[in-house]
Motif scaffolding. Structure first.
Motif, PDB file in Angstrom:
ATOM      1  N   GLN A  19       0.926  -1.376   0.149  1.00 31.22           N
ATOM      2  CA  GLN A  19       0.066  -0.091   0.008  1.00 31.22           C
ATOM      3  C   GLN A  19       0.722   1.351   0.036  1.00 31.22           C
ATOM      4  O   GLN A  19       0.558   2.197  -0.507  1.00 31.22           O
ATOM      5  CB  GLN A  19      -1.029  -0.064   1.364  1.00 31.22           C
ATOM      6  N   GLN A  20       2.067   1.294   0.521  1.00 33.94           N
ATOM      7  CA  GLN A  20       3.091   2.258   0.343  1.00 33.94           C
ATOM      8  C   GLN A  20       3.278   2.721  -0.897  1.00 33.94           C
ATOM      9  O   GLN A  20       3.307   3.806  -1.420  1.00 33.94           O
ATOM     10  CB  GLN A  20       3.918   2.024   1.456  1.00 33.94           C
ATOM     11  N   LEU A  21       3.640   1.611  -1.510  1.00 30.03           N
ATOM     12  CA  LEU A  21       4.048   1.665  -2.776  1.00 30.03           C
ATOM     13  C   LEU A  21       2.898   2.466  -3.712  1.00 30.03           C
ATOM     14  O   LEU A  21       3.204   3.336  -4.679  1.00 30.03           O
ATOM     15  CB  LEU A  21       4.691   0.469  -3.512  1.00 30.03           C
ATOM     16  N   THR A  22       2.049   1.676  -3.788  1.00 27.87           N
ATOM     17  CA  THR A  22       0.644   1.962  -4.580  1.00 27.87           C
ATOM     18  C   THR A  22       0.348   3.489  -4.169  1.00 27.87           C
ATOM     19  O   THR A  22      -0.185   4.113  -5.082  1.00 27.87           O
ATOM     20  CB  THR A  22      -0.419   0.874  -4.376  1.00 27.87           C
ATOM     21  N   LYS A  23       0.085   3.784  -2.921  1.00 31.03           N
ATOM     22  CA  LYS A  23      -0.144   5.133  -2.525  1.00 31.03           C
ATOM     23  C   LYS A  23       0.402   6.201  -3.251  1.00 31.03           C
ATOM     24  O   LYS A  23      -0.004   7.123  -3.951  1.00 31.03           O
ATOM     25  CB  LYS A  23      -0.222   5.406  -0.875  1.00 31.03           C
ATOM     26  N   SER A  24       1.946   6.187  -3.283  1.00 31.07           N
ATOM     27  CA  SER A  24       2.813   7.026  -4.013  1.00 31.07           C
ATOM     28  C   SER A  24       2.642   6.831  -5.689  1.00 31.07           C
ATOM     29  O   SER A  24       2.660   8.064  -6.245  1.00 31.07           O
ATOM     30  CB  SER A  24       4.174   6.609  -3.589  1.00 31.07           C
ATOM     31  N   LEU A  25       2.527   5.725  -6.189  1.00 29.31           N
ATOM     32  CA  LEU A  25       2.396   5.613  -7.419  1.00 29.31           C
ATOM     33  C   LEU A  25       1.195   6.257  -8.114  1.00 29.31           C
ATOM     34  O   LEU A  25       1.195   6.755  -9.108  1.00 29.31           O
ATOM     35  CB  LEU A  25       2.569   4.015  -7.813  1.00 29.31           C
ATOM     36  N   VAL A  26       0.012   5.852  -7.382  1.00 26.51           N
ATOM     37  CA  VAL A  26      -1.207   6.452  -7.889  1.00 26.51           C
ATOM     38  C   VAL A  26      -1.517   7.744  -7.551  1.00 26.51           C
ATOM     39  O   VAL A  26      -2.044   8.597  -8.479  1.00 26.51           O
ATOM     40  CB  VAL A  26      -2.461   5.803  -7.264  1.00 26.51           C
ATOM     41  N   GLY A  27      -1.086   8.241  -6.304  1.00 23.15           N
ATOM     42  CA  GLY A  27      -1.163   9.725  -6.212  1.00 23.15           C
ATOM     43  C   GLY A  27      -2.678  10.343  -6.096  1.00 23.15           C
ATOM     44  O   GLY A  27      -2.861  11.496  -6.517  1.00 23.15           O
ATOM     45  N   ARG A  28      -3.452   9.396  -5.723  1.00 25.11           N
ATOM     46  CA  ARG A  28      -4.834  10.027  -5.526  1.00 25.11           C
ATOM     47  C   ARG A  28      -5.381  10.856  -4.435  1.00 25.11           C
ATOM     48  O   ARG A  28      -4.653  10.748  -3.360  1.00 25.11           O
ATOM     49  CB  ARG A  28      -5.859   8.789  -5.484  1.00 25.11           C
TER      50      ARG A  28
END
Length: 292
Positions: A159-168
């Motif tokens: 989730q840490q990686l995805t949060k940064s990658l998506v940037g919602r």
């Protein structure tokens, strides 16, 4: 500020105790069964090293499972993706509705929701479960602790990686649900998916897997969902952030639990009924339903 933090800890204790009572029940069951993997010839240090290897192995296993997926697994992913897309339509309406409900929620539930899904509380709980099993040489609690720690680590890193990658953008930012700014360092753009949901629900799902009674499972799932819902009350996450967090939690726990089947005598997969998660739509309602 310090007094406020202490007060929050005291208020969430009843719900934490709810989990611990369930785990105490597991320990009591184990004492009536045959001696598990951790026999008298194995030292505490040997058990710890073995369990540490299980944690790392479980995390790696969960990340590589998509490489082995077949038709059924890809169909499930497609259904989750489609369901998330449908929920996306209602993100702003459900967010506004949830925020309006906040003041009507008992304060101790709000405190539990905001605190228990945080990494520090999560690892205090999971670490406590594991250490209890290690010290008492109880394989069921040891394996439960390993499952909890490995699942939280796997889901947390993802989730840490995805949060940064998506940037919602979060609802509280004042932006719309359609605002995305990948790699923006501001936490206001770290909405998707919900980390609180993933950490709390991995705990709940891992513990509930070990019980056969459907009402017990439902109660544990409900408690595990509170942190995710509380983030909607606070305007920190959209409905799709929470829904995907639940889906990732279930996948993570299931995959790591299967990996642990090959490393411990205690097995949970063949003791509990499978749970199927489905989207539920109807007049005036929308949500996720678990059938078991």
């Amino acid at each position: 500020m310090q007094n406020h933090k202490i007060t929050q800890k005291v208020k969430i204790l009843p719900i934490v105790i709810f989990f611990l009572i369930g785990l105490r029940h597991l320990q009591g069951q184990q004492s009536l069964e045959t001696q598990p993997f951790s026999d008298s010839t194995e030292t505490t240090w040997q058990s710890f090293k073995y369990d540490l290897g299980s944690v790392f192995g479980g995390v790696g296993y969960s990340y590589t499972r998509p490489l082995h997926w077949q038709g059924k697994q890809w169909a499930t992913l497609g259904a989750i993706t489609a369901g998330t897309g449908i929920l996306y339509i209602f993100d702003e309406e459900t967010s506004n509705f949830s925020i309006r409900q906040k003041e009507g929620i008992p304060e101790f539930i709000r405190d539990y929701g905001s605190e228990f899904g945080s990494p520090q509380y999560n690892y205090m709980f999971t670490g406590g479960v594991y250490l209890t099993g290690l010290v008492t040489k109880n394989e069921k609690l040891r394996r439960t602790g390993v499952l909890l720690i490995a699942s939280a680590t796997s889901a947390g890193l993802l989730q840490q990686l995805t949060k940064s990658l998506v940037g919602r953008a979060r609802p509280v930012s004042g932006k719309t649900k359609d605002t995305f700014d990948p790699f923006n360092p501001s936490r206001n753009f770290h909405s998707f998916p919900s980390g609180h949901t993933m950490l709390a629900f991995t705990n709940a799902y891992a513990i509930a897997k070990q019980f056969k009674n459907p009402w017990t499972k439902a109660g544990i799932y409900t408690v595990g969902l509170i942190p995710g819902v509380s983030r909607m009350w606070d305007g920190q996450h959209w409905l799709t952030d929470v829904a995907l967090g639940v889906a990732i939690s279930v996948f993570t726990v299931e995959s790591i639990d299967r990996y642990l089947d090959g490393r411990y005598d205690e097995k949970y997969n063949d003791q509990s009924k499978k749970v199927s998660w489905n989207l539920d739509f109807g007049p005036g309602k929308i949500g996720i339903v678990g059938r078991f």
